[in-house]
Motif scaffolding. Structure first.
Motif, PDB file in Angstrom:
ATOM      1  N   ALA A   1       0.841  -1.203   0.000  1.00  0.00           N
ATOM      2  CA  ALA A   1       0.000   0.000   0.000  1.00  0.00           C
ATOM      3  C   ALA A   1       0.871   1.246   0.000  1.00  0.00           C
ATOM      4  O   ALA A   1       0.566   2.237  -0.674  1.00  0.00           O
ATOM      5  N   ALA A   2       2.007   1.192   0.734  1.00  0.00           N
ATOM      6  CA  ALA A   2       2.901   2.351   0.788  1.00  0.00           C
ATOM      7  C   ALA A   2       3.434   2.693  -0.608  1.00  0.00           C
ATOM      8  O   ALA A   2       3.493   3.872  -0.987  1.00  0.00           O
ATOM      9  N   LEU A   3       3.796   1.675  -1.373  1.00  0.00           N
ATOM     10  CA  LEU A   3       4.309   1.936  -2.724  1.00  0.00           C
ATOM     11  C   LEU A   3       3.218   2.533  -3.615  1.00  0.00           C
ATOM     12  O   LEU A   3       3.469   3.443  -4.408  1.00  0.00           O
ATOM     13  N   ALA A   4       2.010   2.048  -3.476  1.00  0.00           N
ATOM     14  CA  ALA A   4       0.899   2.589  -4.262  1.00  0.00           C
ATOM     15  C   ALA A   4       0.700   4.071  -3.953  1.00  0.00           C
ATOM     16  O   ALA A   4       0.479   4.881  -4.860  1.00  0.00           O
ATOM     17  N   VAL A   5       0.794   4.431  -2.689  1.00  0.00           N
ATOM     18  CA  VAL A   5       0.646   5.845  -2.310  1.00  0.00           C
ATOM     19  C   VAL A   5       1.789   6.657  -2.923  1.00  0.00           C
ATOM     20  O   VAL A   5       1.581   7.746  -3.468  1.00  0.00           O
ATOM     21  N   GLU A   6       3.001   6.099  -2.897  1.00  0.00           N
ATOM     22  CA  GLU A   6       4.159   6.789  -3.452  1.00  0.00           C
ATOM     23  C   GLU A   6       3.973   7.035  -4.958  1.00  0.00           C
ATOM     24  O   GLU A   6       4.199   8.140  -5.448  1.00  0.00           O
ATOM     25  N   ARG A   7       3.498   6.017  -5.684  1.00  0.00           N
ATOM     26  CA  ARG A   7       3.272   6.150  -7.123  1.00  0.00           C
ATOM     27  C   ARG A   7       2.181   7.170  -7.427  1.00  0.00           C
ATOM     28  O   ARG A   7       2.257   7.929  -8.378  1.00  0.00           O
ATOM     29  N   LEU A   8       1.161   7.135  -6.573  1.00  0.00           N
ATOM     30  CA  LEU A   8       0.053   8.072  -6.749  1.00  0.00           C
ATOM     31  C   LEU A   8       0.546   9.507  -6.611  1.00  0.00           C
ATOM     32  O   LEU A   8       0.253  10.373  -7.457  1.00  0.00           O
ATOM     33  N   ARG A   9       1.319   9.775  -5.572  1.00  0.00           N
ATOM     34  CA  ARG A   9       1.816  11.131  -5.329  1.00  0.00           C
ATOM     35  C   ARG A   9       2.771  11.574  -6.448  1.00  0.00           C
ATOM     36  O   ARG A   9       2.832  12.757  -6.788  1.00  0.00           O
ATOM     37  N   ALA A  10       3.484  10.616  -7.024  1.00  0.00           N
ATOM     38  CA  ALA A  10       4.453  10.936  -8.080  1.00  0.00           C
ATOM     39  C   ALA A  10       3.768  11.382  -9.374  1.00  0.00           C
ATOM     40  O   ALA A  10       4.386  11.971 -10.251  1.00  0.00           O
ATOM     41  N   ARG A  11       2.449  11.106  -9.480  1.00  0.00           N
ATOM     42  CA  ARG A  11       1.725  11.540 -10.683  1.00  0.00           C
ATOM     43  C   ARG A  11       1.611  13.050 -10.782  1.00  0.00           C
ATOM     44  O   ARG A  11       1.373  13.585 -11.859  1.00  0.00           O
ATOM     45  N   GLY A  12       1.718  13.737  -9.626  1.00  0.00           N
ATOM     46  CA  GLY A  12       1.609  15.202  -9.646  1.00  0.00           C
ATOM     47  C   GLY A  12       0.196  15.659  -9.951  1.00  0.00           C
ATOM     48  O   GLY A  12      -0.774  14.894  -9.775  1.00  0.00           O
ATOM     49  N   GLY A  13       0.072  16.904 -10.402  1.00  0.00           N
ATOM     50  CA  GLY A  13      -1.250  17.435 -10.744  1.00  0.00           C
ATOM     51  C   GLY A  13      -2.144  17.606  -9.520  1.00  0.00           C
ATOM     52  O   GLY A  13      -3.357  17.527  -9.628  1.00  0.00           O
ATOM     53  N   GLY A  14      -1.522  17.823  -8.352  1.00  0.00           N
ATOM     54  CA  GLY A  14      -2.299  17.974  -7.106  1.00  0.00           C
ATOM     55  C   GLY A  14      -2.132  16.760  -6.209  1.00  0.00           C
ATOM     56  O   GLY A  14      -2.211  16.861  -4.988  1.00  0.00           O
ATOM     57  N   LEU A  15      -1.874  15.591  -6.824  1.00  0.00           N
ATOM     58  CA  LEU A  15      -1.779  14.357  -6.032  1.00  0.00           C
ATOM     59  C   LEU A  15      -0.580  14.383  -5.086  1.00  0.00           C
ATOM     60  O   LEU A  15      -0.572  13.700  -4.060  1.00  0.00           O
TER      61      LEU A  15
ATOM     62  N   ALA B   1       2.327  11.411   2.622  1.00  0.00           N
ATOM     63  CA  ALA B   1       3.121  10.237   2.229  1.00  0.00           C
ATOM     64  C   ALA B   1       2.707   8.995   3.009  1.00  0.00           C
ATOM     65  O   ALA B   1       2.883   7.884   2.529  1.00  0.00           O
ATOM     66  N   ALA B   2       2.168   9.183   4.200  1.00  0.00           N
ATOM     67  CA  ALA B   2       1.799   8.020   5.032  1.00  0.00           C
ATOM     68  C   ALA B   2       0.392   8.195   5.603  1.00  0.00           C
ATOM     69  O   ALA B   2       0.205   8.347   6.802  1.00  0.00           O
ATOM     70  N   PRO B   3      -0.612   8.169   4.711  1.00  0.00           N
ATOM     71  CA  PRO B   3      -1.980   8.350   5.206  1.00  0.00           C
ATOM     72  C   PRO B   3      -2.490   7.075   5.883  1.00  0.00           C
ATOM     73  O   PRO B   3      -1.912   5.999   5.711  1.00  0.00           O
ATOM     74  N   LEU B   4      -3.597   7.229   6.604  1.00  0.00           N
ATOM     75  CA  LEU B   4      -4.353   6.057   7.057  1.00  0.00           C
ATOM     76  C   LEU B   4      -4.948   5.406   5.806  1.00  0.00           C
ATOM     77  O   LEU B   4      -5.470   6.109   4.941  1.00  0.00           O
TER      78      LEU B   4
END
Lengths: 146, 84, 146, 84
Positions: B33-47, B52-55
């Motif tokens: 799940a941590a990697l998925a969050v990291e990839r999501l944030r790397a998309r940019g555009g507000g993401l 970095a470490a949400p519930l």
């Protein structure tokens, strides 16, 4: 035991209908309302958002745990989502028990569990200025890892 | 190997920050799940404004960020809870 | 603040109408019911007797003390007298407060005060055998000397 | 000196024991609630079954048994309280 989430106004009398078997001497009902101010700032209303499918399951789990502790089915809990105005009921919990100490304790526990574990969020709408999502709680690692 | 497809849900403040309530995400097999969050944030555009470490919840259960994901999982990013 | 004694069935919704101002985030309602058994013995009903004029004043005092502690008028309490059947509500207390901890605490205090100080007595009627007045409490000397 | 007239009230178990819910009682000037209870019990006819030191109220206030009575007072004998 009844637990549900609704977009409609909550009727306390309907929640009370879910409890109060003949073996019980005490019923405690808790109602949470939208307040007209927060930290001194006038509030116009509150928008409740939820992860609906998960919230329904968590609310059911919370009510089931309370019923297990009571040893009866005399627990009813409902949480409202959507737009609420000041004074409206956002959550209602009814618990009946043979004795009042247990009814008070378990009703209190259910509202604390809801605040701790229910995936619901609220955006406060003010009389003046933009709305704001309210800060909340992150379940302890035990809870998060369950 | 085929990547995993994860169905991502965003609520409340996180939905507003991301400008979206649902997203499809592809992550490598074995991703947490941590990697998925990291990839999501790397998309940019507000993401990138998401923490970095949400519930998180995986398939509607609270889960540690170290949880490995499977194809088709529902991964929800949850702001601090405020029911009641 | 409202406090009254009645011979008629208690409607929880009417008691709740007496509380819940817009500054409050929490309401707690307590209901006492006639149980279907006591110490293992099947109960058919309960007869409540009162020293009416004194009970009205004491109930008013209890509600007024609770309202003083709250700092608002958001307290309503009613006690029923006469013949009640199993499951019927004998007493109802509603308290609203900005915060839930206070609403729970003051509602609980009011029922304890009622049990400690209200000049009311109950005769339990059994499914079989003669009825019996239930034992009760004698206020502490401080209370008695007030 | 004229005796005091006291209006006596009995409730619940005490009413059943006494076979009456209201009684008029005359006691000497200076009498306390305790003396009134003693005189009442001395009448017999079931009244002796009342306790010697019951909880009492004088004019609708809880009062110690040592409370001096005045003419016209309402003296209530209260079984242990059982409201709720």
């Amino acid at each position: 035991m009844r637990a549900w989430i609704t977009r409609d106004p909550i009727e306390p009398s309907r929640v009370l209908e879910g409890v109060g078997g003949a073996g019980n001497g005490a019923t405690v009902l808790f109602l949470g309302h939208v307040r007209d101010r927060n930290a001194g700032r006038p509030v116009a209303g509150m928008l409740y958002d939820a992860y609906l499918e998960m919230a329904e399951r968590v609310l059911d789990d919370i009510a089931a745990a309370a019923a297990r502790r009571l040893g009866t089915d005399d627990v009813a809990v409902v949480h409202r989502i959507g737009e609420l105005t000041v004074g409206e009921v956002s959550v209602a919990i009814a618990v009946s028990s043979p004795h009042r100490a247990e009814a008070f304790a378990i009703c209190r526990e259910v509202i604390e569990e809801i605040k701790e574990r229910l995936p619901v969020w609220k955006e406060e709408h003010y009389v003046e200025g933009p709305p704001a999502w309210l800060g909340g709680r992150t379940p302890a690692p035990e809870g998060a890892g369950e | 190997m085929e990547p995993l497809r994860v169905h991502l849900l965003l609520f409340a403040l996180y939905r507003d920050l991301a400008g979206a309530s649902e997203l499809e995400l592809e992550v490598p097999r074995g991703a947490t799940a941590a990697l998925a969050v990291e990839r999501l944030r790397a998309r940019g555009g507000g993401l990138e404004r998401l923490p970095a470490a949400p519930l998180v919840a995986v398939n509607r259960e609270f889960a540690p960020l170290s949880t490995p994901l499977r194809d088709g999982d529902e991964l929800a990013l949850l702001p601090p809870l405020a029911g009641g």
